[in-house]
Design a protein around this motif. Structure first.
Motif, PDB file in Angstrom:
ATOM      1  N   LEU A 163       5.330  -4.307 -15.151  1.00 37.23           N
ATOM      2  CA  LEU A 163       6.690  -3.786 -15.110  1.00 37.23           C
ATOM      3  C   LEU A 163       7.460  -4.294 -13.885  1.00 37.23           C
ATOM      4  O   LEU A 163       8.680  -4.297 -13.875  1.00 37.23           O
ATOM      5  CB  LEU A 163       6.664  -2.251 -15.113  1.00 37.23           C
ATOM      6  N   GLN A 164       6.729  -4.698 -12.848  1.00 40.34           N
ATOM      7  CA  GLN A 164       7.365  -5.196 -11.630  1.00 40.34           C
ATOM      8  C   GLN A 164       7.746  -6.665 -11.812  1.00 40.34           C
ATOM      9  O   GLN A 164       6.886  -7.505 -12.029  1.00 40.34           O
ATOM     10  CB  GLN A 164       6.399  -5.076 -10.440  1.00 40.34           C
ATOM     11  N   PRO A 165       9.044  -7.003 -11.749  1.00 40.75           N
ATOM     12  CA  PRO A 165       9.437  -8.411 -11.911  1.00 40.75           C
ATOM     13  C   PRO A 165       8.906  -9.270 -10.759  1.00 40.75           C
ATOM     14  O   PRO A 165       8.852  -8.821  -9.613  1.00 40.75           O
ATOM     15  CB  PRO A 165      10.968  -8.354 -11.894  1.00 40.75           C
ATOM     16  N   MET A 166       8.526 -10.507 -11.074  1.00 40.13           N
ATOM     17  CA  MET A 166       7.946 -11.405 -10.076  1.00 40.13           C
ATOM     18  C   MET A 166       8.903 -11.664  -8.914  1.00 40.13           C
ATOM     19  O   MET A 166       8.489 -11.723  -7.757  1.00 40.13           O
ATOM     20  CB  MET A 166       7.538 -12.725 -10.749  1.00 40.13           C
ATOM     21  N   TRP A 167      10.221 -11.808  -9.224  1.00 34.51           N
ATOM     22  CA  TRP A 167      11.186 -12.089  -8.164  1.00 34.51           C
ATOM     23  C   TRP A 167      11.199 -10.969  -7.122  1.00 34.51           C
ATOM     24  O   TRP A 167      11.334 -11.228  -5.919  1.00 34.51           O
ATOM     25  CB  TRP A 167      12.593 -12.303  -8.733  1.00 34.51           C
ATOM     26  N   LYS A 168      11.017  -9.727  -7.591  1.00 38.24           N
ATOM     27  CA  LYS A 168      11.030  -8.589  -6.666  1.00 38.24           C
ATOM     28  C   LYS A 168       9.794  -8.610  -5.763  1.00 38.24           C
ATOM     29  O   LYS A 168       9.881  -8.368  -4.559  1.00 38.24           O
ATOM     30  CB  LYS A 168      11.086  -7.281  -7.458  1.00 38.24           C
ATOM     31  N   LEU A 169       8.626  -8.920  -6.369  1.00 38.03           N
ATOM     32  CA  LEU A 169       7.379  -8.981  -5.597  1.00 38.03           C
ATOM     33  C   LEU A 169       7.443 -10.110  -4.564  1.00 38.03           C
ATOM     34  O   LEU A 169       7.013  -9.950  -3.416  1.00 38.03           O
ATOM     35  CB  LEU A 169       6.189  -9.186  -6.528  1.00 38.03           C
ATOM     36  N   LEU A 170       7.981 -11.267  -4.980  1.00 38.23           N
ATOM     37  CA  LEU A 170       8.122 -12.402  -4.059  1.00 38.23           C
ATOM     38  C   LEU A 170       9.092 -12.076  -2.919  1.00 38.23           C
ATOM     39  O   LEU A 170       8.843 -12.409  -1.760  1.00 38.23           O
ATOM     40  CB  LEU A 170       8.609 -13.647  -4.810  1.00 38.23           C
ATOM     41  N   LEU A 171      10.203 -11.411  -3.287  1.00 35.89           N
ATOM     42  CA  LEU A 171      11.205 -11.034  -2.282  1.00 35.89           C
ATOM     43  C   LEU A 171      10.608 -10.061  -1.263  1.00 35.89           C
ATOM     44  O   LEU A 171      10.822 -10.217  -0.056  1.00 35.89           O
ATOM     45  CB  LEU A 171      12.428 -10.411  -2.966  1.00 35.89           C
ATOM     46  N   LEU A 172       9.846  -9.073  -1.746  1.00 39.77           N
ATOM     47  CA  LEU A 172       9.194  -8.112  -0.857  1.00 39.77           C
ATOM     48  C   LEU A 172       8.250  -8.825   0.108  1.00 39.77           C
ATOM     49  O   LEU A 172       8.221  -8.539   1.309  1.00 39.77           O
ATOM     50  CB  LEU A 172       8.402  -7.079  -1.669  1.00 39.77           C
ATOM     51  N   THR A 173       7.471  -9.777  -0.439  1.00 38.81           N
ATOM     52  CA  THR A 173       6.497 -10.504   0.381  1.00 38.81           C
ATOM     53  C   THR A 173       7.182 -11.339   1.449  1.00 38.81           C
ATOM     54  O   THR A 173       6.797 -11.318   2.618  1.00 38.81           O
ATOM     55  CB  THR A 173       5.620 -11.415  -0.507  1.00 38.81           C
ATOM     56  N   VAL A 174       8.225 -12.093   1.049  1.00 41.91           N
ATOM     57  CA  VAL A 174       8.935 -12.978   1.991  1.00 41.91           C
ATOM     58  C   VAL A 174       9.647 -12.165   3.073  1.00 41.91           C
ATOM     59  O   VAL A 174       9.518 -12.445   4.272  1.00 41.91           O
ATOM     60  CB  VAL A 174       9.939 -13.886   1.243  1.00 41.91           C
ATOM     61  N   ILE A 175      10.423 -11.135   2.647  1.00 38.54           N
ATOM     62  CA  ILE A 175      11.135 -10.304   3.623  1.00 38.54           C
ATOM     63  C   ILE A 175      10.136  -9.605   4.537  1.00 38.54           C
ATOM     64  O   ILE A 175      10.338  -9.507   5.752  1.00 38.54           O
ATOM     65  CB  ILE A 175      12.041  -9.264   2.914  1.00 38.54           C
ATOM     66  N   GLY A 176       9.025  -9.166   3.943  1.00 39.08           N
ATOM     67  CA  GLY A 176       7.983  -8.489   4.720  1.00 39.08           C
ATOM     68  C   GLY A 176       7.425  -9.372   5.824  1.00 39.08           C
ATOM     69  O   GLY A 176       7.354  -8.961   6.988  1.00 39.08           O
ATOM     70  N   VAL A 177       7.058 -10.599   5.493  1.00 39.92           N
ATOM     71  CA  VAL A 177       6.458 -11.485   6.503  1.00 39.92           C
ATOM     72  C   VAL A 177       7.483 -11.894   7.561  1.00 39.92           C
ATOM     73  O   VAL A 177       7.151 -12.015   8.748  1.00 39.92           O
ATOM     74  CB  VAL A 177       5.798 -12.728   5.848  1.00 39.92           C
ATOM     75  N   VAL A 178       8.748 -12.071   7.153  1.00 43.47           N
ATOM     76  CA  VAL A 178       9.804 -12.399   8.126  1.00 43.47           C
ATOM     77  C   VAL A 178       9.979 -11.251   9.121  1.00 43.47           C
ATOM     78  O   VAL A 178      10.048 -11.470  10.342  1.00 43.47           O
ATOM     79  CB  VAL A 178      11.141 -12.701   7.405  1.00 43.47           C
ATOM     80  N   LEU A 179      10.025 -10.024   8.614  1.00 46.29           N
ATOM     81  CA  LEU A 179      10.175  -8.860   9.493  1.00 46.29           C
ATOM     82  C   LEU A 179       8.972  -8.690  10.416  1.00 46.29           C
ATOM     83  O   LEU A 179       9.122  -8.351  11.598  1.00 46.29           O
ATOM     84  CB  LEU A 179      10.371  -7.582   8.662  1.00 46.29           C
ATOM     85  N   VAL A 180       7.757  -8.944   9.879  1.00 46.54           N
ATOM     86  CA  VAL A 180       6.532  -8.804  10.672  1.00 46.54           C
ATOM     87  C   VAL A 180       6.526  -9.805  11.834  1.00 46.54           C
ATOM     88  O   VAL A 180       6.275  -9.450  12.987  1.00 46.54           O
ATOM     89  CB  VAL A 180       5.279  -8.982   9.781  1.00 46.54           C
ATOM     90  N   VAL A 181       6.823 -11.068  11.518  1.00 47.35           N
ATOM     91  CA  VAL A 181       6.802 -12.111  12.552  1.00 47.35           C
ATOM     92  C   VAL A 181       7.944 -11.921  13.551  1.00 47.35           C
ATOM     93  O   VAL A 181       7.751 -12.011  14.770  1.00 47.35           O
ATOM     94  CB  VAL A 181       6.865 -13.511  11.903  1.00 47.35           C
ATOM     95  N   TRP A 182       9.125 -11.666  13.045  1.00 49.40           N
ATOM     96  CA  TRP A 182      10.293 -11.455  13.904  1.00 49.40           C
ATOM     97  C   TRP A 182      10.096 -10.203  14.760  1.00 49.40           C
ATOM     98  O   TRP A 182      10.383 -10.189  15.957  1.00 49.40           O
ATOM     99  CB  TRP A 182      11.542 -11.334  13.038  1.00 49.40           C
ATOM    100  N   GLY A 183       9.603  -9.137  14.132  1.00 50.09           N
ATOM    101  CA  GLY A 183       9.352  -7.889  14.859  1.00 50.09           C
ATOM    102  C   GLY A 183       8.337  -8.082  15.966  1.00 50.09           C
ATOM    103  O   GLY A 183       8.464  -7.525  17.066  1.00 50.09           O
ATOM    104  N   SER A 184       7.320  -8.913  15.708  1.00 46.89           N
ATOM    105  CA  SER A 184       6.312  -9.221  16.724  1.00 46.89           C
ATOM    106  C   SER A 184       6.946  -9.921  17.917  1.00 46.89           C
ATOM    107  O   SER A 184       6.677  -9.599  19.079  1.00 46.89           O
ATOM    108  CB  SER A 184       5.217 -10.100  16.119  1.00 46.89           C
TER     109      SER A 184
END
Length: 310
Positions: A163-184
């Motif tokens: 039920l979860q569209p692939m674009w949403k999962l990819l967007l979550l992953t990309v935004i997540g890693v950007v925030l993690v690295v930038w936040g670090s």
């Protein structure tokens, strides 16, 4: 006023880390389940490489600027922190179940390549271009193994993930890693400024705040994954990050310029290998990392920290 600004930036950095790790784990786990890829493989690859981005960025940028000496200290320090502090803290919070393949293959490989780096560096007081190729060859072998493991252990896709569209999962992953690295990055800079203002030495800052700062993504991601019941991602993240740090980060840096391996790094690298052996012994019997094992690893880091600042 300057301290207030840095405290606000420190808070912002931690918020970015926490939210980024949350989205990153959700996205990566969702993609894994959608393709039938085991969580462990995602932890050992996508999550591990994403959370190792600060170490890679610091080391490779330093090499391009002609200061490759920082590479070994950065990688070895982060690997010790990853194993003893991050898995120690995570397992104190929640018991981590460890996959059979992690105990039998990935952990021994992590220990082996730590000794390999020690041997390569100690033999000539540096890691040369050709030794960088050896590390990269070992990295390619590791990636082939992960590809084989993903095909062999492919799982059925759960209905809820369809039920979860692939674009949403990819967007979550990309935004997540950007925030993690930038936040670090924001967190390390702010913490360093606060420490300097408090009169702490550069050496102390480097050994504690900066080393922990580049490992913050692994810490937040591992705790977040474990609390969500994605323990395979938590343990895979750390083991995968340690392997990635040595083979990709040191290997790539050595291809750019020879990496100096100072005599002081010998003890630190032996401790990094010993940390891996301690982790392996803790999980060898029943493949679980609980509160008792977590406390043992935190005590081991406390002993190492006393050695550093004595």
């Amino acid at each position: 006023m300057k301290i207030v600004v840095q405290l606000l930036l420190l808070t912002l950095g931690f918020l970015m880390l926490v939210k980024g790790a949350d989205w990153f784990v959700d996205g990566a786990a969702g993609i894994a389940e959608k393709f039938g890829i085991p969580q462990l493989v995602v932890g050992l690859t996508i999550v591990a490489m994403g959370t190792s981005a600060p170490e890679a960025a610091v080391s490779i940028t330093s090499a391009l600027k002609g200061n490759a000496g920082i590479t070994v200290g950065n990688v070895v320090g982060s690997n010790i922190l990853n194993t003893l502090i991050i898995l120690g803290v995570t397992s104190v919070i929640v018991t981590i179940s460890v996959a059979k393949s992690t105990v039998q293959i990935e952990m021994p490989y992590m220990i082996f390549i730590t000794f390999l780096m020690l041997w390569l560096g100690y033999s000539g007081n540096q890691i040369s271009f050709w030794e960088g190729i050896i590390l990269w060859a070992a990295f390619i072998v590791y990636m082939i193994y992960l590809f084989w493991s993903a095909k062999k252990n492919k799982t059925e896709v759960e209905d809820e993930n369809k039920l979860q569209p692939m674009w949403k999962l990819l967007l979550l992953t990309v935004i997540g890693v950007v925030l993690v690295v930038w936040g670090s990055d924001v967190t390390v800079d702010a913490a360093t400024e606060i420490a300097k203002a408090a009169g702490l030495s550069e050496r102390f800052i480097g050994l504690t705040i900066v080393a922990l700062g580049t490992s913050l993504p692994e810490l937040v991601t591992s705790v977040s994954a474990a609390r969500k019941g994605k323990a395979d991602i938590a343990i895979g993240n750390i083991v995968g990050s340690n392997i990635f740090n040595i083979l990709f980060v040191v290997g790539t840096t050595a291809l750019i310029t020879p990496v100096n391996f100072e005599a002081a790094f010998v003890v630190d690298t032996i401790i990094a290998a010993a940390s891996g052996i301690l982790l392996w012994l803790c999980v060898f019997k029943d493949r679980k990392l609980g509160r008792k094992e977590g406390c043992i690893m935190l005590a081991a880091y406390a002993a190492y920290f006393i050695y550093l600042v004595r």
